[in-house]
Design an enzyme around this catalytic site. Structure first.
Site, PDB file in Angstrom:
ATOM      1  N   PRO A 130       0.795  -1.234   0.000  1.00 55.41           N
ATOM      2  CG  PRO A 130      -0.925  -1.590   1.549  1.00 55.41           C
ATOM      3  CD  PRO A 130       0.377  -2.168   1.068  1.00 55.41           C
ATOM      4  CB  ILE A 159      -2.136  -9.288  -4.939  1.00 56.43           C
ATOM      5  CG1 ILE A 159      -1.163  -8.507  -4.039  1.00 56.43           C
ATOM      6  CG2 ILE A 159      -1.550 -10.623  -5.375  1.00 56.43           C
ATOM      7  CD1 ILE A 159       0.111  -8.055  -4.721  1.00 56.43           C
ATOM      8  CB  ILE A 339     -15.082   5.106 -34.830  1.00 49.52           C
ATOM      9  CG1 ILE A 339     -13.813   5.762 -35.396  1.00 49.52           C
ATOM     10  CG2 ILE A 339     -15.801   4.307 -35.913  1.00 49.52           C
ATOM     11  CD1 ILE A 339     -12.735   4.772 -35.798  1.00 49.52           C
ATOM     12  N   GLY A 342     -22.241   7.904 -30.079  1.00 49.58           N
ATOM     13  CA  GLY A 342     -23.036   7.675 -28.880  1.00 49.58           C
ATOM     14  C   GLY A 342     -23.069   6.215 -28.471  1.00 49.58           C
ATOM     15  CD  GLU A 365       3.647  -6.716 -14.367  1.00 50.47           C
ATOM     16  OE1 GLU A 365       4.664  -6.581 -13.697  1.00 50.47           O
ATOM     17  OE2 GLU A 365       2.826  -7.613 -14.164  1.00 50.47           O
ATOM     18  CB  SER A 368       3.762   5.530 -19.322  1.00 53.16           C
ATOM     19  OG  SER A 368       2.701   4.740 -19.819  1.00 53.16           O
TER      20      SER A 368
END
Length: 381
Positions: A130, A159, A339, A342, A365, A368
């Site tokens: 945490p 986890i 694309i 709605g 993991e 960025s």
């Protein structure tokens, strides 16, 4: 050695097998699983029967004995059906099973790997806490030596399979805070006194993949449950995460491919002003950009897989693939919603789910930003 750009026979077989299986066992249920945040535990036993819970495990330990090309293909195809399923399958294979395969002794491999590879047991992997996140060196979960045992106290969070996992690889501090050689990996079976699952997280996306706490209270582990050498847990974890980045890149690629395929199909079927919207340059250009990004992400991901297959270092290639593919997953999913208009905002259509699920790929993991740190460190060496 030149990398092939065509699916090999095994990849083609795996892809078709997953499509056939998923049409019956995944697609009809994915909205219900997502709405209710239901983890379909029984599904992974069926995936085990198909050989998908031990893709990289050698046949001698009950696995499929495939390489990373087949593994990436399996994650991509499962993810196109439901990213939550792809995530859980990847975490089981590359983190828990992969850690025991890479660092376990023969006795440990024979005890745990066949059950994991068959899907009889589900695996979890505990590094994150945490208050530490990526700052693993300051972890608070501690294992104190006591004769032939270690006594484990602390908690892990975020986890995958923290509640439902049958066996977990857990990293705990056995030395000084901040010492990269002060952490040790343990393999812990569910049911061990002092080991329990904690709170299950209520997530924005990937809702059918269980994410929860693991809690340890005076949990006694025999020294035979140490994976590798005492003090090498953090070093082991960094090697596991190198492969884990390929898994997240594959997961990202699957989301992007799924969103692109749905967008192409929808753009051909949806008509405005008496013609398919794919005829409008605004839509066609979006599709062109999306397809190019997906192709580039695929090349980076399979390059990293190729290096992994050949036993070469994948730190740089894995981080690049994970960084780019995860951002492509978010970008392509975003454009897919646009694309669909709605309808892209409605849960009856798949792109809404791809959009929510994609964001985890830029976080799991390592964010960025962390990937950029890894990449810059590697290229500046």
């Amino acid at each position: 050695m030149m990398m092939s750009f065509e699916l090999n026979e095994n990849q083609g077989m795996i892809a078709q097998m997953i499509r056939d299986f998923g049409a019956k066992e995944i697609t009809p249920f994915r909205k219900e699983w997502d709405d209710n945040q239901h983890f379909p535990n029984d599904l992974f036993k069926k995936l085990g029967e198909l050989g998908l819970m031990g893709v990289l495990v050698p046949a001698e330990y009950g696995g499929s004995g495939f390489g990373y090309f087949e593994y990436v293909t399996a994650i991509v195809e499962l993810t196109k059906l439901d990213p939550s399923v792809g995530l859980s399958m990847a975490a089981h294979n590359s983190l828990c099973t992969g850690h025991i395969m890479m660092f376990g002794n023969e006795e440990q491999k024979k005890k745990y790997i066949p059950k994991l590879a068959s899907g009889e047991w589900l695996g979890a992997w505990g590094l994150t806490e945490p208050n530490t996140g990526s700052d693993a060196g300051n972890m608070r979960t501690v294992a104190v030596e006591d004769g032939d045992y270690y006594v484990l106290n602390g908690a892990k969070n975020f986890i995958t399979h923290g509640v439902s996992g049958d066996v977990a690889v857990v990293i705990a501090r056995t030395g000084n805070v901040g010492d990269s050689h002060g952490m040790t990996a343990f393999v812990v079976e569910r049911g061990t006194p002092g080991f329990k699952g904690g709170r299950k997280e209520d997530k924005m996306g990937m809702r059918a993949s269980e994410t929860a706490e693991m809690i340890f209270e005076d949990c006694r582990l025999h020294k035979s449950q140490v994976l590798g050498d005492v003090g090498n847990g953090f070093i082991q974890s960094m090697k596991i995460l190198d492969g884990g980045r390929i898994s997240i890149a594959a997961l990202s690629l699957g989301i992007a491919e799924g969103a692109l395929e749905a967008s192409i199909q929808y753009s051909k079927e949806r008509e405005q002003f008496n013609q398919p919207i794919s005829k409008f340059q605004g839509i066609a250009f979006k599709l062109a950009d999306m397809a190019t990004q997906v192709e580039a992400a695929s090349l980076l991901t399979f390059k990293a897989a190729d290096l992994k297959n050949r036993g070469q270092k994948v730190t740089l290639a894995g981080a690049q693939a994970k960084l780019y593919a995860s951002e492509v997953a978010v970008s392509v999913s975003n454009e897919a919603v646009q694309i669909f208009g709605g309808y892209g905002f409605i849960k009856d259509y798949p792109v809404e789910k791809y959009y929510r699920d994609s964001k985890l790929c830029t976080i799991g993991e390592g964010t960025s930003e962390i990937q950029k740190l890894v990449i810059s460190r590697e290229i500046l060496k």
